[in-house]
Design a protein around this motif. Structure first.
Motif, PDB file in Angstrom:
ATOM      1  N   ARG A  27      66.914   4.891 -18.515  1.00 25.43           N
ATOM      2  CA  ARG A  27      67.108   6.292 -19.438  1.00 25.43           C
ATOM      3  C   ARG A  27      67.679   7.184 -18.268  1.00 25.43           C
ATOM      4  O   ARG A  27      68.621   8.241 -18.983  1.00 25.43           O
ATOM      5  N   ASP A  48      64.998  -0.962 -15.619  1.00 30.28           N
ATOM      6  CA  ASP A  48      63.315  -0.926 -16.075  1.00 30.28           C
ATOM      7  C   ASP A  48      62.829  -2.516 -15.798  1.00 30.28           C
ATOM      8  O   ASP A  48      62.011  -2.965 -16.442  1.00 30.28           O
ATOM      9  N   ASN A 121      57.236   8.293 -11.517  1.00 30.64           N
ATOM     10  CA  ASN A 121      58.110   8.114 -12.939  1.00 30.64           C
ATOM     11  C   ASN A 121      57.898   6.610 -13.714  1.00 30.64           C
ATOM     12  O   ASN A 121      58.373   6.568 -14.906  1.00 30.64           O
ATOM     13  N   ARG A 123      55.510   5.031 -15.154  1.00 27.92           N
ATOM     14  CA  ARG A 123      54.839   4.939 -16.123  1.00 27.92           C
ATOM     15  C   ARG A 123      55.721   5.380 -17.143  1.00 27.92           C
ATOM     16  O   ARG A 123      55.653   4.712 -18.707  1.00 27.92           O
ATOM     17  N   ALA A 124      56.515   6.295 -17.273  1.00 24.50           N
ATOM     18  CA  ALA A 124      57.539   6.797 -18.267  1.00 24.50           C
ATOM     19  C   ALA A 124      58.468   5.696 -18.530  1.00 24.50           C
ATOM     20  O   ALA A 124      59.116   5.848 -19.589  1.00 24.50           O
ATOM     21  N   ASP A 125      58.844   5.073 -17.709  1.00 22.21           N
ATOM     22  CA  ASP A 125      60.071   4.061 -17.804  1.00 22.21           C
ATOM     23  C   ASP A 125      59.438   2.800 -18.235  1.00 22.21           C
ATOM     24  O   ASP A 125      60.445   1.876 -19.024  1.00 22.21           O
ATOM     25  N   ILE A 126      58.453   2.285 -17.807  1.00 22.56           N
ATOM     26  CA  ILE A 126      58.108   1.104 -18.138  1.00 22.56           C
ATOM     27  C   ILE A 126      56.377   0.993 -18.823  1.00 22.56           C
ATOM     28  O   ILE A 126      55.583   1.157 -17.897  1.00 22.56           O
ATOM     29  N   ASN A 127      56.536   0.918 -20.126  1.00 24.38           N
ATOM     30  CA  ASN A 127      55.307   1.245 -20.942  1.00 24.38           C
ATOM     31  C   ASN A 127      54.285   0.048 -20.475  1.00 24.38           C
ATOM     32  O   ASN A 127      53.194   0.439 -20.461  1.00 24.38           O
ATOM     33  N   ASP A 128      54.824  -1.125 -20.338  1.00 21.13           N
ATOM     34  CA  ASP A 128      53.747  -2.179 -20.175  1.00 21.13           C
ATOM     35  C   ASP A 128      53.499  -2.344 -18.891  1.00 21.13           C
ATOM     36  O   ASP A 128      53.030  -3.413 -18.565  1.00 21.13           O
TER      37      ASP A 128
END
Length: 227
Positions: A27, A48, A121, A123-128
Motif C-alpha cells: 500500500r 505483503d 501496521n 494487521r492493516a497490511d496483511i488481513n489473514d
C-alpha cells in the motif's frame, strides 16, 4: 590476533537481522506511485509477504509456518552484542570504542524504528496474518527496544545518535542496515521459500525492487524523510 573494528562491527550488525522477521507493504509503494507501476503481478511475491531470516542467515517466505521458535531467542542474540561491548570497552582505547559504539547505534536506530512500525501496521497490511506471527513481531520489537534502552542506560552519552529514536527524524546515512533486508527479498522467489504450493509454469520474472527504490520508500513512508 585481535579482531579488527570492521569485523567486530559486521558481527554486531549481523546479530541485528539474524534472526529477523519483516515484510514490505504494498500500500505504501502504491501511494507513492499513482501511475500504478507497483501493481504489476510480478511484485506479488515481494509485497505483503512475511519473510523470516534465521539466526544462521538462511531466509524464506514464512507462509503459514511457525516463527516463534526463531524469534524468541532474539533477546539472547542481542545480549551477545552487549557482552561484547562491555568487553571491548575494557580492551579498546576510548576513541576506537566510541567509534564502534556510535556506528552500531546508528544501525540500531533503524531496527528500533522499523520493528515498531511493522508491529503497529502489519494487521492493516496483511488481513489473514496469524496470531503466532503477530506475536513474533511483538517479541521482536520488545527485544530490540529493550536492547536499545539497556545500551542507553549503560553506555550513556549526550549525542543525537543516542537520543530516543522514536522521538525525532532519522538521517539517510543512518539507514545502511536496510540493504541487508532488501536483498533478502529474493527469498520469496521459490528456491528457499517454504510455501511450496504448485503454480502454473510461466516465464520467470525477476524481482525489480532495487536497493535505491526500497531505501527511498523507507525514508519517505516510514521515516518521513525526503531523499
Amino acid at each position: 590476533m585481535e579482531e579488527s573494528l570492521k569485523n567486530q562491527h559486521k558481527k554486531f550488525i549481523e546479530r541485528l537481522y539474524k534472526p529477523f522477521i519483516f515484510y514490505i507493504p504494498r500500500r505504501l509503494y502504491t501511494e507513492l506511485d499513482p501511475k500504478g507501476n507497483w501493481d504489476d503481478e510480478k511484485f506479488d511475491d515481494v509485497f505483503d509477504t512475511v519473510v523470516l531470516i534465521k539466526e544462521d542467515g538462511s531466509n524464506q517466505a514464512l507462509g503459514e509456518n511457525p516463527s516463534n521458535f526463531y524469534i524468541f531467542p532474539k533477546g539472547l542474540v542481542l545480549s551477545k552484542n552487549t557482552y561484547d561491548l562491555f568487553d571491548l570497552k575494557e580492551k579498546l582505547n576510548v576513541y576506537s570504542f566510541r567509534f564502534l559504539l556510535d556506528n552500531y547505534l546508528k544501525s540500531l536506530v533503524f531496527y528500533v524504528r522499523i520493528s515498531k512500525w511493522m508491529h503497529d501496521n502489519i494487521r492493516a497490511d496483511i488481513n489473514d496474518i496469524q496470531e503466532e506471527t503477530l506475536f513474533s513481531f511483538e517479541k521482536q520489537m520488545e527485544a530490540i527496544h529493550e536492547h536499545w534502552d539497556y545500551l542507553q542506560e549503560n553506555f550513556k552519552k549526550k549525542s543525537p545518535q543516542t537520543s530516543n529514536p522514536l522521538g525525532e527524524n532519522i538521517k539517510k546515512e543512518d539507514l545502511k542496515a536496510v540493504n541487508n533486508l532488501i536483498k533478502i527479498s529474493n527469498a520469496v522467489e521459490t528456491k528457499h521459500s517454504i510455501n511450496t504450493k504448485p503454480k502454473p509454469k510461466k516465464t520467470e520474472k525477476k524481482i525489480l525492487v532495487t536497493d535505491e527504490e526500497a531505501e527511498k520508500f523507507l525514508l519517505k513512508t516510514v521515516f518521513k524523510v525526503n531523499s
